[in-house]
Motif scaffolding. Structure first.
Motif, mmCIF file in Angstrom:
data_model
loop_
_atom_site.group_PDB
_atom_site.id
_atom_site.type_symbol
_atom_site.label_atom_id
_atom_site.label_comp_id
_atom_site.label_asym_id
_atom_site.label_seq_id
_atom_site.Cartn_x
_atom_site.Cartn_y
_atom_site.Cartn_z
ATOM 1 N N HIS A 360 0.846 -1.188 0.000
ATOM 2 C CA HIS A 360 0.000 0.000 0.000
ATOM 3 C C HIS A 360 0.888 1.248 0.000
ATOM 4 O O HIS A 360 1.675 1.445 0.935
ATOM 5 C CB HIS A 360 -0.912 0.025 1.224
ATOM 6 C CG HIS A 360 -1.862 -1.135 1.296
ATOM 7 N ND1 HIS A 360 -3.112 -1.110 0.727
ATOM 8 C CD2 HIS A 360 -1.724 -2.358 1.882
ATOM 9 C CE1 HIS A 360 -3.713 -2.259 0.956
ATOM 10 N NE2 HIS A 360 -2.894 -3.050 1.651
ATOM 11 N N LEU A 361 0.757 2.097 -1.028
ATOM 12 C CA LEU A 361 1.510 3.349 -1.081
ATOM 13 C C LEU A 361 0.685 4.426 -0.385
ATOM 14 O O LEU A 361 -0.427 4.753 -0.817
ATOM 15 C CB LEU A 361 1.783 3.749 -2.535
ATOM 16 C CG LEU A 361 2.678 4.978 -2.739
ATOM 17 C CD1 LEU A 361 4.082 4.738 -2.176
ATOM 18 C CD2 LEU A 361 2.752 5.339 -4.223
ATOM 19 N N VAL A 362 1.205 4.970 0.701
ATOM 20 C CA VAL A 362 0.440 5.910 1.519
ATOM 21 C C VAL A 362 1.231 7.198 1.705
ATOM 22 O O VAL A 362 2.453 7.184 1.882
ATOM 23 C CB VAL A 362 0.077 5.278 2.883
ATOM 24 C CG1 VAL A 362 1.320 4.924 3.681
ATOM 25 C CG2 VAL A 362 -0.839 6.186 3.687
ATOM 26 N N ASN A 363 0.535 8.336 1.610
ATOM 27 C CA ASN A 363 1.206 9.607 1.856
ATOM 28 C C ASN A 363 1.229 9.905 3.358
ATOM 29 O O ASN A 363 0.519 9.279 4.155
ATOM 30 C CB ASN A 363 0.535 10.741 1.077
ATOM 31 C CG ASN A 363 -0.935 10.918 1.445
ATOM 32 O OD1 ASN A 363 -1.257 11.174 2.601
ATOM 33 N ND2 ASN A 363 -1.822 10.795 0.470
ATOM 34 N N GLY A 364 2.063 10.858 3.738
ATOM 35 C CA GLY A 364 2.234 11.167 5.147
ATOM 36 C C GLY A 364 0.968 11.652 5.823
ATOM 37 O O GLY A 364 0.682 11.292 6.971
ATOM 38 N N TYR A 365 0.192 12.464 5.129
ATOM 39 C CA TYR A 365 -1.043 13.037 5.674
ATOM 40 C C TYR A 365 -2.019 11.933 6.073
ATOM 41 O O TYR A 365 -2.560 11.938 7.191
ATOM 42 C CB TYR A 365 -1.633 13.931 4.596
ATOM 43 C CG TYR A 365 -2.911 14.669 4.903
ATOM 44 C CD1 TYR A 365 -2.876 15.990 5.350
ATOM 45 C CD2 TYR A 365 -4.155 14.098 4.665
ATOM 46 C CE1 TYR A 365 -4.041 16.703 5.569
ATOM 47 C CE2 TYR A 365 -5.321 14.804 4.881
ATOM 48 C CZ TYR A 365 -5.258 16.111 5.333
ATOM 49 O OH TYR A 365 -6.416 16.810 5.543
ATOM 50 N N ASP A 366 -2.230 10.983 5.171
ATOM 51 C CA ASP A 366 -3.193 9.915 5.461
ATOM 52 C C ASP A 366 -2.673 8.954 6.520
ATOM 53 O O ASP A 366 -3.451 8.440 7.334
ATOM 54 C CB ASP A 366 -3.530 9.154 4.180
ATOM 55 C CG ASP A 366 -4.354 9.987 3.214
ATOM 56 O OD1 ASP A 366 -5.044 10.912 3.676
ATOM 57 O OD2 ASP A 366 -4.292 9.743 1.994
ATOM 58 N N LEU A 367 -1.360 8.711 6.526
ATOM 59 C CA LEU A 367 -0.792 7.825 7.545
ATOM 60 C C LEU A 367 -0.900 8.467 8.932
ATOM 61 O O LEU A 367 -1.324 7.822 9.894
ATOM 62 C CB LEU A 367 0.665 7.495 7.217
ATOM 63 C CG LEU A 367 1.358 6.541 8.202
ATOM 64 C CD1 LEU A 367 0.657 5.191 8.255
ATOM 65 C CD2 LEU A 367 2.831 6.373 7.838
ATOM 66 N N GLU A 368 -0.516 9.721 9.020
ATOM 67 C CA GLU A 368 -0.620 10.421 10.299
ATOM 68 C C GLU A 368 -2.069 10.466 10.782
ATOM 69 O O GLU A 368 -2.364 10.200 11.952
ATOM 70 C CB GLU A 368 -0.068 11.842 10.148
ATOM 71 C CG GLU A 368 -0.163 12.681 11.409
ATOM 72 C CD GLU A 368 0.297 14.103 11.170
ATOM 73 O OE1 GLU A 368 1.487 14.381 11.431
ATOM 74 O OE2 GLU A 368 -0.524 14.939 10.742
#
Length: 471
Positions: A360-368
């Motif tokens: 899963h490729l996730v950006n920082g905003y969504d992970l945080e």
């Protein structure tokens, strides 16, 4: 004010104020905006080709006839400008000599060569008019008798000057204080905040949490012993979960106030409806796929997700043409009733800060946002990424908080992570250390993520060096 002593600046201030007042009131239709952007695009291209050594060479294949016939939809025929271009070109990127500017700024240089960012009077008036017009209703909701703290470096950085000027435009008193300065320090900053008292604060999310942490260490309660009504946060990644937590820490309204950069200046600002909205009177925006470089189409919800590209529509010291910001954004056209009839934008992290977790490729905003969704009242956080013997990625979250207050939140948080990313999550409690305060200087990933799967990057090393001076 200064502009009254400079007829050209005074005229520009009045012109832009009237334009923004009319635009916000709905007085510009789509055709009027397109005509304005097209005219300004042609003027800026003509300007940089004539005055910038870098753009004179970069745009050599574009003729005067091409420029005079250029439309917004034709912008793809114009080459991109990148951060590496700015680092290599240095002063050759400028369209005016530094002596024509009123102030000189530059990027921090922590992740590459610092790049020059001088501002003319016109640059400042264009950008500060956006903030003045957009912030008017945001700050007015908290009354007129305000003292606004500005916690940001002033040496070679625009933060203090920009927000100070905007608050002056709106009639608010300002106290500039940088707690990492050896002259001020956290103890004095907190003392000033209580003494005045400071009712609003411009700072980074990391600074807001660090100030709360220092207050608690001094035996103070951020909610009870301070008078903050509103925190205007900028400079770092800021998910809704983190934003809400900061509001809880201080018992105040916490807003994502600004999306900007030293290089490209103001790109979007907070409006009274809670959104960050673009400034289409002074910038032209594109959203592209960072791999194919092709324009991104809106999804079924009307959201364009990709890398932001911006073109400045004013002729100052350093207008940028099709500048690849390196930032991933979500952009949505305004709905009826928007506080400002401009697209809303969410800056969701740098392209290179995305993480691949179990496919899963996730950006920082969504992970945080995902990991912090269940927790409130923490004063700091850090994420660690590891890989087990079977090659499966693992996440752990460290919170600076009272573990007794969060025991019932851990299992739901782990379940959220497993459902969304097929990745196990463990939650612990401790003090991440000063490296988490370096996000605005380096990057969210270098400040907040310890990725044990890869070797440390140059950004990691820069963050460690900055943190060592703040320990």
């Amino acid at each position: 004010m200064f502009t009254q002593y400079d007829p050209e600046s005074a005229a520009l201030t009045n012109e832009l104020r009237n334009q923004f007042d009319a635009f916000i009131a709905g007085g510009w239709d789509a055709d009027m905006l397109a005509s304005h952007q097209t005219r300004r695009l042609r003027e800026v291209l003509t300007y940089v080709r004539a005055n910038s050594p870098f753009y004179r060479e970069r745009l050599a294949g574009i003729t005067d006839a091409d420029v005079s016939a250029l439309r917004i939809d034709d912008l793809r025929s114009v080459p991109f400008t990148t951060k590496d271009d700015l680092r290599k070109a240095q002063l050759d990127i400028l369209s005016r000599p530094v002596s024509d500017a009123w102030v000189f700024y530059e990027t921090t240089g922590t992740t590459g060569a610092a790049t020059p960012c001088p501002r003319t009077n016109g640059d400042t008036i264009h950008n500060n008019t956006v903030l003045t017009a957009y912030y008017r209703d945001v700050l007015a909701a908290h009354g007129g008798d305000q003292v606004i703290g500005i916690s940001g470096p002033t040496e070679l950085h625009a933060t203090g000057d920009t927000f100070g000027d905007v608050c002056r435009n709106l009639g608010h008193a300002v106290a500039k204080m940088w707690p990492h300065s050896p002259v001020i320090g956290f103890e004095r900053a907190l003392e000033v905040m209580r003494l005045l008292p400071v009712t609003g604060l411009f700072c980074t999310p990391g600074m807001a949490m660090r100030l709360a942490q220092k207050a608690v260490e001094e035996g103070l309660d951020p909610r009870r012993d301070f008078s903050l009504d509103v925190l205007m946060l900028t400079g770092e990644l800021m998910s809704p979960s983190l934003l809400e937590n900061i509001g809880v820490l201080w018992g105040a309204e916490a807003r994502n106030a600004l999306y900007a950069s030293q290089e490209a200046s103001v790109l979007a600002a907070a409006t009274s409806d809670g959104a960050l909205r673009t400034a289409p009177l002074i910038n032209l925006y594109e959203v592209i796929d960072p791999e194919t470089l092709e324009p991104v189409r809106p999804d079924t919800d009307g959201v364009r997700y990709g890398e932001l590209v911006v073109t400045n529509l004013y002729s100052g010291a350093k207008p940028l043409i099709r500048y690849r910001t390196g930032d991933m954004v979500r952009m949505t056209d305004p709905a009826p009733g928007a506080a400002v009839p401009a697209p809303a934008v969410e800056a969701v992290g740098r392209v290179r800060d995305r993480l691949l977790l179990n496919g899963h490729l996730v950006n920082g905003y969504d992970l945080e946002d995902l990991l912090l969704r269940r927790f409130r009242g923490y004063q700091d956080y850090q994420i660690t990424v590891a890989r087990d013997d079977r090659g499966r990625d693992l996440l752990s979250l460290t919170l600076k908080a009272d573990p007794d207050h969060h025991r019932d939140d851990i299992a739901p948080a782990a379940g959220d992570c497993l459902d969304a990313l097929d990745t196990p999550l463990t939650v612990g409690f401790g003090t991440p250390g000063p490296i988490t305060s370096t996000g605005a200087m380096v990057s969210w990933k270098a400040a907040r993520v310890v990725d044990l799967r890869t070797d440390p990057s140059a950004e990691n090393s820069s963050a460690e060096c900055i943190a060592a001076t703040r320990a």
